[in-house]
Motif scaffolding. Structure first.
Motif, short mmCIF file in Angstrom:
data_model
loop_
_atom_site.label_atom_id
_atom_site.label_comp_id
_atom_site.label_asym_id
_atom_site.label_seq_id
_atom_site.Cartn_x
_atom_site.Cartn_y
_atom_site.Cartn_z
N GLU A 48 57.84 48.36 56.29
CA GLU A 48 56.72 48.46 57.22
C GLU A 48 55.52 49.21 56.66
O GLU A 48 54.47 49.28 57.30
CB GLU A 48 57.17 49.14 58.52
N ARG A 50 47.74 42.50 58.84
CA ARG A 50 48.03 42.45 60.28
C ARG A 50 49.33 41.68 60.54
O ARG A 50 50.15 42.09 61.37
CB ARG A 50 46.86 41.80 61.03
N GLU A 51 49.52 40.60 59.82
CA GLU A 51 50.75 39.83 59.97
C GLU A 51 51.96 40.63 59.51
O GLU A 51 53.03 40.58 60.12
CB GLU A 51 50.64 38.52 59.18
N LYS A 52 51.80 41.40 58.45
CA LYS A 52 52.89 42.26 57.96
C LYS A 52 53.27 43.28 59.02
O LYS A 52 54.45 43.55 59.27
CB LYS A 52 52.43 42.95 56.67
N LEU A 53 52.26 43.88 59.67
CA LEU A 53 52.52 44.86 60.72
C LEU A 53 53.23 44.22 61.92
O LEU A 53 54.16 44.80 62.49
CB LEU A 53 51.22 45.51 61.16
N ARG A 54 52.79 43.02 62.29
CA ARG A 54 53.44 42.34 63.41
C ARG A 54 54.89 42.01 63.09
O ARG A 54 55.77 42.12 63.94
CB ARG A 54 52.68 41.06 63.76
N ALA A 55 55.14 41.61 61.83
CA ALA A 55 56.50 41.23 61.43
C ALA A 55 57.45 42.42 61.41
O ALA A 55 58.64 42.27 61.68
CB ALA A 55 56.47 40.55 60.07
N HIS A 97 56.79 45.60 63.01
CA HIS A 97 56.78 46.42 64.22
C HIS A 97 56.88 45.61 65.51
O HIS A 97 57.08 46.18 66.59
CB HIS A 97 55.48 47.26 64.28
N GLY A 98 56.74 44.29 65.42
CA GLY A 98 56.85 43.47 66.61
C GLY A 98 55.57 43.43 67.44
O GLY A 98 54.57 44.04 67.13
#
Length: 347
Positions: free
Chosen positions: A211, A339-344, A346-347
């Motif tokens: 993360e 942003r996509e990495k964070l969503r993946a 942290h949900g």
């Protein structure tokens, strides 16, 4: 001996303890060498723009016993951020000091030393090199191959990596029955083993989590500073030849079960530096890090994402790979990737 104005009368040396004897014991302990070495390294690495960390008696966890042990010093300097601010590069030295009236002896060979310095804290140790379609053997489309980070950055070609003589073993001379003998086990346990275990511990705690979006990347130099004669031994036409040396890179080979390791072995290296050469050595370390971090900046976004693209006509230019790779994301694309990495994660 000086006495503090607030010192109580009861705080004094007892009967039978002479000041000169205590002073000799302090000098023999090796701590004065530690203080001299740390001050010299710190003064050469520090600048008005740098963030310097110095911790003497630095603790690490012994991977074999799980016990806390101490290394003489941890010294680290942070450089300017790279990779659009997502990589914070550091120069880190793990230092052990030893003194001896008798010499340390190094057995020199033309041996590989693995990656030195080791780069830890990166999100990827392998970089995917993506070739355009016409660069493939059959022209059917783009392909991606893996390349180790050290090879991508050309670390083995940095002058610092090529300069010192290399030793496959080191020993210390000891007096025994009126003659001089060599002991390798004592030297290994007193110098090489603490530095290796300290590095392994440091590498584990610096491993970034999935993360993470910002990375503290460290070029790590395990270094033994000695106040003793340093003698290199090389066998030429069957006869040993001795040379006084100020700086030697000692290579330790450990077994590895990973298939990509050559000979199923993993190489660890440490530098042994004479106290009188330490200032010159520290300046070489600083220059090496400047070059390494310059190369990282050229391909910083591929280093973060793990993927690099070779442009048209660049497929044959891998002799200097860091010059032929290019960042494959614009600022907007990179921010969207983050942003996509964070969503993946942290949900």
């Amino acid at each position: 001996m000086e006495v503090s104005p607030e010192n109580p009368a009861e705080n004094q040396l007892g009967a039978g303890v002479k000041e000169e004897d205590l002073l000799k014991a302090v000098a023999a302990s090796g701590y004065p060498l530690q203080a001299v070495a740390v001050d010299l390294i710190a003064s050469n690495l520090f600048s008005d723009q740098s963030v310097l960390e110095v911790q003497e008696e630095w603790s690490y966890i012994d991977e074999d016993t799980g016990e806390f042990r101490n290394l003489d010093a941890y010294i680290s300097r942070q450089f300017d951020h790279i990779g659009r601010g997502h990589i914070r590069p550091h120069l880190t030295m793990l230092v052990e000091c030893k003194k001896s009236e008798l010499p340390f002896v190094f057995f020199l060979r033309q041996a590989p030393c693995g990656d030195f310095p080791r780069l830890i804290g990166m999100p990827h140790q392998q970089l995917g090199l993506r070739f355009p379609g016409d660069a493939t053997a059959n022209g059917t489309g783009p392909i991606t191959i893996g390349m180790h980070l050290s090879h991508v950055l050309g670390l083995s070609e940095v002058p610092f990596s090529l300069e010192p003589p290399r030793a496959i073993a080191m020993s210390k001379a000891v007096r025994k029955s009126g003659s001089i003998e060599l002991t390798g086990e004592e030297t290994f346990r007193g110098i090489a083993l603490p530095l290796m275990k300290a590095f392994k511990h440091f590498s584990r705690v610096c491993q970034p989590k999935p993360e993470h979006c910002y990375y503290d990347v460290r070029a790590v130099f395990p270094v033994a500073v000695v106040r003793a004669p340093m003698i290199g031994v090389q066998v030429i036409e069957g006869e040993p030849k001795m040379t006084a040396l100020p700086w030697v890179r000692v290579v330790r080979v450990e077994p590895s079960t990973e298939r990509f390791r050559s000979g199923y072995a993993e190489l660890y290296a440490m530098d042994v530096v004479h106290e009188a050469y330490l200032e010159a050595y520290t300046k070489k370390v600083h220059a090496a890090c400047q070059e390494i971090f310059r190369r990282m900046e050229l391909i910083s976004i591929p280093l973060i994402t793990g993927i690099a693209v070779l442009g048209e006509g660049e497929a044959g230019s891998l002799q200097a790979p860091y010059e032929s790779l290019r960042a494959h994301l614009t600022d907007d694309e990179f921010n969207a990737w983050m942003r996509e990495k964070l969503r993946a994660t942290h949900g």
